[in-house]
Motif scaffolding. Structure first.
Motif, mmCIF file in Angstrom:
data_model
loop_
_atom_site.group_PDB
_atom_site.id
_atom_site.type_symbol
_atom_site.label_atom_id
_atom_site.label_comp_id
_atom_site.label_asym_id
_atom_site.label_seq_id
_atom_site.Cartn_x
_atom_site.Cartn_y
_atom_site.Cartn_z
ATOM 1 N N LYS A 92 0.847 -1.193 0.000
ATOM 2 C CA LYS A 92 0.000 0.000 0.000
ATOM 3 C C LYS A 92 0.883 1.243 0.000
ATOM 4 N N ARG A 93 0.338 2.345 -0.484
ATOM 5 C CA ARG A 93 1.053 3.612 -0.453
ATOM 6 C C ARG A 93 0.509 4.469 0.682
ATOM 7 N N SER A 94 1.395 5.172 1.382
ATOM 8 C CA SER A 94 0.974 6.045 2.475
ATOM 9 C C SER A 94 0.193 7.237 1.924
ATOM 10 N N SER A 95 -0.924 7.552 2.578
ATOM 11 C CA SER A 95 -1.693 8.734 2.173
ATOM 12 C C SER A 95 -1.107 10.003 2.771
ATOM 13 N N ASN A 96 -0.364 9.868 3.882
ATOM 14 C CA ASN A 96 0.274 11.029 4.499
ATOM 15 C C ASN A 96 1.566 11.421 3.788
ATOM 16 N N ARG A 97 2.294 10.401 3.334
ATOM 17 C CA ARG A 97 3.531 10.641 2.597
ATOM 18 C C ARG A 97 3.563 9.685 1.405
ATOM 19 N N PRO A 98 3.052 10.093 0.261
ATOM 20 C CA PRO A 98 2.876 9.198 -0.894
ATOM 21 C C PRO A 98 4.159 8.533 -1.395
ATOM 22 N N GLU A 99 5.304 9.084 -1.042
ATOM 23 C CA GLU A 99 6.549 8.456 -1.494
ATOM 24 C C GLU A 99 6.873 7.187 -0.700
ATOM 25 N N LEU A 100 6.164 6.980 0.407
ATOM 26 C CA LEU A 100 6.404 5.811 1.253
ATOM 27 C C LEU A 100 5.449 4.672 0.896
ATOM 28 N N ARG A 101 5.964 3.454 1.014
ATOM 29 C CA ARG A 101 5.141 2.273 0.777
ATOM 30 C C ARG A 101 5.144 1.374 2.008
ATOM 31 N N PHE A 102 3.987 0.763 2.259
ATOM 32 C CA PHE A 102 3.829 -0.225 3.317
ATOM 33 C C PHE A 102 3.821 -1.601 2.666
ATOM 34 N N GLN A 103 4.759 -2.448 3.057
ATOM 35 C CA GLN A 103 4.883 -3.777 2.463
ATOM 36 C C GLN A 103 4.639 -4.814 3.558
ATOM 37 N N TYR A 104 3.625 -5.654 3.350
ATOM 38 C CA TYR A 104 3.116 -6.535 4.399
ATOM 39 C C TYR A 104 3.560 -7.981 4.191
ATOM 40 N N PHE A 105 4.066 -8.571 5.284
ATOM 41 C CA PHE A 105 4.539 -9.951 5.278
ATOM 42 C C PHE A 105 3.841 -10.713 6.401
#
Length: 268
Positions: A92-105
């Motif tokens: 997912k991409r952060s809505s607060n900081r779009p350059e950041l991604r959340f990668q789930y394991f």
């Protein structure tokens, strides 16, 4: 026999059972190894013993999982960590900081989220899925060991929700020796219940009620009412979630999947 002697006898019996189990395991392993080595299958024997050792650790301890978590650090490259974890099940991409991604394991005993900027890890989160799984929190105690009130004397901020996900987390700004990182601890509804004699059977319901009361106080109550409800939560929550990073606590909290997302992505 008095009560004390009876207790001693129970302890001895339990200890004997544990020793017996490990002796049987060692005997089986050594016998199998001897047979395979004698037949010239030395390389196969090494691989089998290594696999068996890892299986025993995985089934009877949390050592391998703790080592995996402790090997992840802010500043690691994403490729380095993926060598151990494989590919994320969702990004997912952060809505607060779009350059950041959340990668789930997803692992058997815990869920891990890597927060990345390009290919660099700038934060990560962990929550336990198995009762009694208590990895060490960086620069702090073990997860679920003590309540928030004792682990964090001066929270810098807190975040919660009562709609898409029941959770409560609070932030602690770490100092220069910890590279000014932000540490977040708290309660997430789909996490495991901490294993401590201070946690009652209806723990999740109690925390859920407390978070809802805080929400009501922030909507309709006074500052003193908010403080009272906040302190109640901080006294009761033994964290099943932690996050650490060089990003704002708001971003760390944002990485949590909603109840629906978690159930959909993990089929749980």
């Amino acid at each position: 026999m008095n009560t004390e002697n009876k207790l001693d006898a129970v302890d001895v019996d339990e200890s004997s059972e544990k020793i017996s189990f490990w002796k049987k395991l060692q005997t089986t392993v050594f016998t199998l190894a001897a047979l395979m080595i004698s037949s010239g299958q030395f390389n196969d024997t090494k691989e089998l013993l290594g696999s068996l050792y890892e299986d025993v650790l995985a089934n009877f301890t949390n050592s391998l999982e703790y080592e995996l978590i402790e090997g992840i650090h802010v500043g690691n490259s994403l490729a380095f960590v993926k060598e151990e974890l494989g590919e994320p099940y969702v990004i997912k991409r952060s809505s607060n900081r779009p350059e950041l991604r959340f990668q789930y394991f997803s692992e058997e005993k815990f869920e891990l989220t890597l927060i990345t900027d390009d290919e660099r890890i700038v934060g990560y989160t962990v929550f336990s899925k198995e009762d009694g799984f208590s990895p060490a929190i960086p620069f702090a105690e073990e997860l679920g060991e003590i309540p928030l009130m004792k682990s964090n004397d001066n929270p810098s901020s807190y975040f919660f929700d009562v709609n898409n996900l029941i959770y409560f987390v609070e932030a602690q700004e770490l100092g220069k020796q910890q590279m000014f990182l932000t540490l977040v601890r708290g309660f997430v509804e789909y996490g495991a219940v901490p294993q401590t004699d201070k946690v009652e059977d209806d723990y999740n319901e109690r925390i859920t009620d407390a978070v809802r009361e805080l929400n009501d106080a922030e909507t309709f109550g006074s500052e003193s009412e908010i403080d009272t409800k906040l302190n109640r939560i901080r006294e009761q929550v033994f964290p099943n979630f932690f996050a650490i990073g060089e990003v704002d606590a708001k971003v760390l909290a944002e990485s949590l999947l909603t109840r629906y997302e978690y159930q959909m992505f993990t089929q749980s």
